[in-house]
Enzyme design. Sequence first.
Site, short mmCIF file in Angstrom:
data_model
loop_
_atom_site.label_atom_id
_atom_site.label_comp_id
_atom_site.label_asym_id
_atom_site.label_seq_id
_atom_site.Cartn_x
_atom_site.Cartn_y
_atom_site.Cartn_z
N CYS A 120 95.33 43.25 50.83
CA CYS A 120 95.69 41.83 50.72
C CYS A 120 96.20 41.29 52.05
CB CYS A 120 96.76 41.61 49.65
SG CYS A 120 96.11 41.55 47.97
N CYS A 130 92.91 32.49 40.24
CA CYS A 130 93.43 33.42 41.25
C CYS A 130 92.40 34.49 41.62
CB CYS A 130 94.75 34.04 40.80
SG CYS A 130 94.69 34.86 39.22
N ASP A 172 91.94 48.93 27.17
CA ASP A 172 92.82 47.77 27.08
C ASP A 172 93.96 47.90 26.07
OD1 ASP A 172 93.69 45.08 27.60
OD2 ASP A 172 92.74 44.50 25.73
N CYS A 198 89.96 34.45 45.65
CA CYS A 198 90.22 35.68 46.41
C CYS A 198 89.07 35.95 47.39
CB CYS A 198 90.39 36.86 45.45
SG CYS A 198 90.71 38.41 46.33
N CYS A 213 97.34 37.46 53.29
CA CYS A 213 96.69 36.43 52.47
C CYS A 213 97.61 35.98 51.32
CB CYS A 213 95.40 37.00 51.89
SG CYS A 213 94.56 35.93 50.72
N CYS A 227 101.55 31.74 32.92
CA CYS A 227 100.12 31.91 33.21
C CYS A 227 99.27 31.20 32.14
CB CYS A 227 99.79 33.40 33.26
SG CYS A 227 98.06 33.73 33.54
N CYS A 263 97.31 29.01 42.39
CA CYS A 263 97.68 29.08 40.98
C CYS A 263 98.30 27.74 40.55
CB CYS A 263 98.67 30.22 40.73
SG CYS A 263 99.28 30.23 39.03
N CYS A 296 91.83 31.84 32.40
CA CYS A 296 91.86 31.14 33.70
C CYS A 296 91.43 32.14 34.75
CB CYS A 296 93.27 30.64 33.99
SG CYS A 296 93.54 30.11 35.70
N CYS A 311 95.68 33.32 46.39
CA CYS A 311 95.84 33.27 44.93
C CYS A 311 97.17 32.62 44.55
CB CYS A 311 95.74 34.68 44.33
SG CYS A 311 96.85 35.87 45.07
S1 SF4 Z 1 93.69 36.04 47.12
FE1 SF4 Z 1 93.07 38.19 46.89
S2 SF4 Z 1 93.35 39.11 48.94
FE2 SF4 Z 1 94.49 37.17 48.89
S3 SF4 Z 1 96.56 37.79 48.30
FE3 SF4 Z 1 95.50 37.18 46.43
S4 SF4 Z 1 94.68 39.08 45.62
FE4 SF4 Z 1 95.21 39.48 47.75
S1 SF4 Z 2 95.14 33.29 35.72
FE1 SF4 Z 2 95.44 31.15 36.43
S2 SF4 Z 2 97.49 30.60 35.75
FE2 SF4 Z 2 97.34 32.85 35.62
S3 SF4 Z 2 98.13 33.58 37.58
FE3 SF4 Z 2 95.93 33.36 37.84
S4 SF4 Z 2 95.64 31.28 38.65
FE4 SF4 Z 2 97.71 31.39 37.83
#
Ligand code: SF4
Ligand code: SF4
Length: 361
Positions: free
Chosen positions: A195, A257, A141, A261, A198, A227, A205, A254, A201
């Site tokens: 993906c 997202c 990281d 998925c 789709c 974010c 958000c 958070c 996410c």
């Molecule tokens: S929810 Fe998952 S599969 Fe769908 S667009 Fe986002 S990252 Fe890709």
């Molecule tokens: S962590 Fe939460 S605020 Fe950040 S991009 Fe994902 S859903 Fe959005």
Amino acid sequence: MLNIVLSAMRQNLATEVKALAISCGFDLAGIAAAGPLAEAEHYMDWVGRGMAGRMGYLTDERAEKRRDPRRLLPAARSVVVVGQLYNAPLPYSRTIEDETLGWISRYAWGDDYHDVMKRRLAELDARLQVLAPCETKICVDTAPLLERPLARAAGLGWIGKNTCLINQQRGSWFFLGELLTSLDLAADSPAADRCGSCTRCIDACPTAAIVRTGHDNPTWELDARLCISYLNIELKGAIPETQRAGMGRHVFGCDICQDVCPWNGRAATTGDPPWQPRVMAPPLEQFATMSAVEFQRLFRGSPIARTKYQGFLRNVAVAMGNAGAARYREPLEKLCGHDDPVIASHAAWALGRIESESTCA
Ligand code: SF4
Ligand code: SF4
């Protein structure tokens, strides 16, 4: 003939190294070549457009180092990329509707992964030295590496529109770590992007932080400044007032997202002790009265220590304001008198939010 023999040796050694990684406790292991990363251009552009906000460790002189792992270990020929599953078998945050509870990102429920991953990578390094002595460097990281592009190159998964690494079989709840090595190991093939069309996410958000790049590679990127994980972990001091309401009851990070998925619908879970929760959904009222000493005692060795006491209570105050419940008036009134001006001012904002909601109701 010699080439065929050398290629088979590289392949065999790579297979042995990946097996070693799994035996050290990692859930995924793959090999990427140590060389320039094409994704670095987009990364530098992202940094240049201010998308990293105030995260200086992403934007300072270390940004350039991310172009090529050999800037960290000049002798590196290969990168062993490992994935560590942290998905404790407990509900996703979005399913916790009780307004008395805050939400903590599941990666932060247990111990600080930096320490655990480094220990396990050190064990891998030690065992690798017995197998094939080499120069190495351990990264988790904080080292200036483009971890997700390396993981993608090592075949661990693809980078989703939510910018997380997604493994087709196991989902996205992984920590990543790397062992740079001077060994020339056979590299894996990158995983295909699954993906498709789709947009779950992006649609889910709450702060519209996943934004279009305006080109195809990648099509989506994260505006970290929007974010919630940036606002409640990385941003020190005051959170801009206009962004507080969108933070909901998230007090650290958070997961939305990732929660939504589809590849996490049946994500693998783990009973690995370091990732089991110390605190999963904090009772807000109780945490609002926490002293600095209690904070340190509870979160020593946890990722949550990163917010420090001030940041955590600031986040608890915002979460109480967003919960909007009258029960939080009293604890917020107390926090308004807190010695720390950041905590006090966020408590005053939260109190104002509850009052204005009850006036409008
Ligand atoms: S929810 Fe998952 S599969 Fe769908 S667009 Fe986002 S990252 Fe890709
Ligand atoms: S962590 Fe939460 S605020 Fe950040 S991009 Fe994902 S859903 Fe959005």
